[in-house]
Design an enzyme around this catalytic site. Structure first.
Site, PDB file in Angstrom:
ATOM      1  N   HIS A 149     -23.035  25.324   3.605  1.00  0.00           N
ATOM      2  CA  HIS A 149     -23.153  25.398   2.314  1.00  0.00           C
ATOM      3  C   HIS A 149     -22.111  26.701   2.024  1.00  0.00           C
ATOM      4  O   HIS A 149     -21.926  27.779   2.948  1.00  0.00           O
ATOM      5  CB  HIS A 149     -24.702  26.440   2.212  1.00  0.00           C
ATOM      6  N   GLU A 178     -12.736  -5.724 -20.203  1.00  0.00           N
ATOM      7  CA  GLU A 178     -13.562  -6.309 -18.872  1.00  0.00           C
ATOM      8  C   GLU A 178     -14.469  -7.491 -19.665  1.00  0.00           C
ATOM      9  O   GLU A 178     -15.383  -7.514 -20.448  1.00  0.00           O
ATOM     10  CB  GLU A 178     -14.274  -5.385 -18.364  1.00  0.00           C
ATOM     11  N   CYS A 211       0.868  -1.170  -0.014  1.00  0.00           N
ATOM     12  CA  CYS A 211       0.120   0.109   0.055  1.00  0.00           C
ATOM     13  C   CYS A 211       0.766   1.145  -0.169  1.00  0.00           C
ATOM     14  O   CYS A 211       0.652   2.252  -0.729  1.00  0.00           O
ATOM     15  CB  CYS A 211      -0.985  -0.127   1.168  1.00  0.00           C
TER      16      CYS A 211
END
Length: 486
Positions: free
Chosen positions: A465, A224, A42
């Site tokens: 916000h 894929e 990792c």
């Protein structure tokens, strides 16, 4: 005995080193065995350096679209691949050194070499491992073994935790050769930038490299086998991501298979079976990203009778194997093969060993998954299809990035937030996102699921916000017919 410990951890990846730290915090005399790099795959060859590469690609992409932000850049943007790779390697080196510091800080002995289990802790005795010379190097380049650390010898412990991780899975006839056919190791350190790439597999690793190389200017084709890319993701999110990836020029072939390859001195031709026909694509390089497999071989598991299944160690909810005193955590213990899952498994394992009443088994349904392509994809819990298959009567909410002020201001207005609730109880069953910075947003839903938060509580939570996070609330509101900004 000097070589006797309470806990020995084999492998120093995120799962291993975090487990060792928690073990030391709980008062156990602890050692960790590593054969190559502190931090494991990792930190050195996976999660972290790939994010450094993707950050470079992102900056390059924004630079090429500077005019969209009212900016003018004089001259062209050119990438020096050697410098790009070196920055990535420097990031890993910094974190690698950080793990070394943590081992010293927590008084954890680091033993360098290859560990092999030779004895289990039976009848209250001690388990045993033999650490030998490093004979096989997975990661390149090899770090020098620090001076003054432990090495070859026999070590004993009451509890031995296997955290040996995983490695790239290979397919017969399409084995990586380090030159033309790459795994993520080679894809992370190209000496020159390929002009074209075929990526075999569309999981997180495949899609991240496809995104990186496309943003760096390469022609990219993804192959894929399944009907959708990122097969573990919600179908709607996957379909949206596919459209965005195709818009940036990535060619995607689903329900397709690379049946064989042919090599020249500096190119590879992939024969692709699709729709009953065979198509050939010649590219500079092919990246094999068809999954990973656990590192269970040659560490003594078979001789001690430790049960394995489908290439992984079989464990219970506490990380225990069928053999007393031997445990396993992380990738070697099976899916989902994620660093954060490994860390949590390790903490749970060692806290259970310590007898802490607060230790609880890991709920794998609440483990988030993230893919750091552009656009990013993140999710937790059940997909819509899986929720229905499980028998839930569901409510589904959506909110588009195109209706969010912060996303529009950022120039990142393409994305979706999707939430799935149990209609009867209001339980949040799953959350799925595609778009800018969703890998940072998903944890809000993970916390909500862990706290068993209902839709009503989420709807009454105040979100700041302007932020992208507002879309999380709006998606919940949409599921219950109360959406405000769409």
């Amino acid at each position: 005995m000097a070589n006797s410990y309470d806990v020995i951890v084999i492998g120093s990846g995120p799962g291993g080193y975090v487990t060792a730290i928690r073990s030391a915090q709980l008062g156990f005399k602890t050692a960790i065995v590593e054969r190559e790099h502190l931090g494991g795959i990792c930190l050195n060859w996976g999660c972290i350096p790939t994010k450094a590469l993707l950050r470079t690609a992102e900056i390059k992409h924004f630079s090429e679209h500077a005019k969209d932000y009212g900016l003018k850049l004089n001259g062209s943007i050119e990438a020096d691949i050697k410098d790009v790779v070196q920055r990535s390697r420097n990031v890993s080196a910094r974190l690698n050194a950080g793990v070394g510091y943590l081992m010293k800080k927590n008084k954890i002995d680091v033993i360098w070499g290859e560990a092999k289990l030779t004895k289990a802790a039976t009848d209250g005795g001690l388990g045993e491992i033999v650490v030998g010379k490093i004979t096989k190097k997975i990661m390149q380049p090899q770090n020098p073994v620090p001076k003054g650390t432990l090495g070859e010898g026999t070590y004993q412990a009451k509890h031995i935790i296997v955290a040996t991780g995983a490695r790239p899975r290979t397919l017969p006839g399409i084995e990586p050769d380090g030159k033309l056919v790459w795994t993520y190791f080679e894809a992370m350190v190209p000496e020159t930038m390929p002009k074209s790439i075929v990526v075999m597999g569309s999981g997180a690793i495949g899609i991240e490299f496809a995104s990186f190389y496309r943003d760096m200017g390469a022609e990219v084709t993804v192959v894929e086998m399944m009907p959708q890319i990122m097969p573990v993701e919600d179908a709607e999110i996957s379909a949206f991501a596919r459209k965005q990836l195709e818009k940036k020029g990535i060619r995607i072939l689903t329900e397709a298979k690379v049946s064989k390859i042919e090599k020249t001195s500096n190119s590879v031709t992939a024969h692709i079976d699709i729709n009953g026909k065979t198509e050939t694509i010649t590219a500079d390089r092919l990246i094999s990203a068809v999954g990973v497999q656990g590192n269970i071989e040659n560490i003594g598991l078979e001789a001690l009778g430790v049960k394995t299944e489908r290439g992984c160690v079989v464990i219970d909810e506490w990380g225990r194997t069928n053999v007393p005193g031997i445990y396993a955590i992380g990738d070697v213990a099976g899916a989902p093969m994620l660093a954060h899952k490994a860390e949590e498994e390790g903490v749970i394992c060692v806290e259970h060993i310590a007898g802490l009443e607060t230790a609880e088994p890991l709920d794998k349904k609440k483990i988030p998954g993230c893919t750091y392509c552009t656009p990013q994809v993140a999710s937790v819990g059940l997909t819509e299809a899986k929720a229905k298959a499980a028998g839930y009567d569901i409510r589904v909410g959506h909110f588009s990035f195109s209706a969010n002020g912060k996303a529009i201001a950022m120039g990142e207005d393409q994305g979706i937030v999707k939430t799935i609730f149990d209609k009867k109880t209001g339980q949040l069953l799953g959350a799925h996102m595609v778009g800018a910075e969703v890998t940072e947003l998903i944890e809000g839903f993970v916390v909500a699921m862990n706290l068993e938060t209902t839709e009503e509580e989420l709807m009454h939570t105040v979100f700041p916000h302007p932020t992208l996070s507002e879309m999380m609330k709006e998606s919940v509101l949409d599921a219950y017919g109360q959406v405000l900004n769409a």
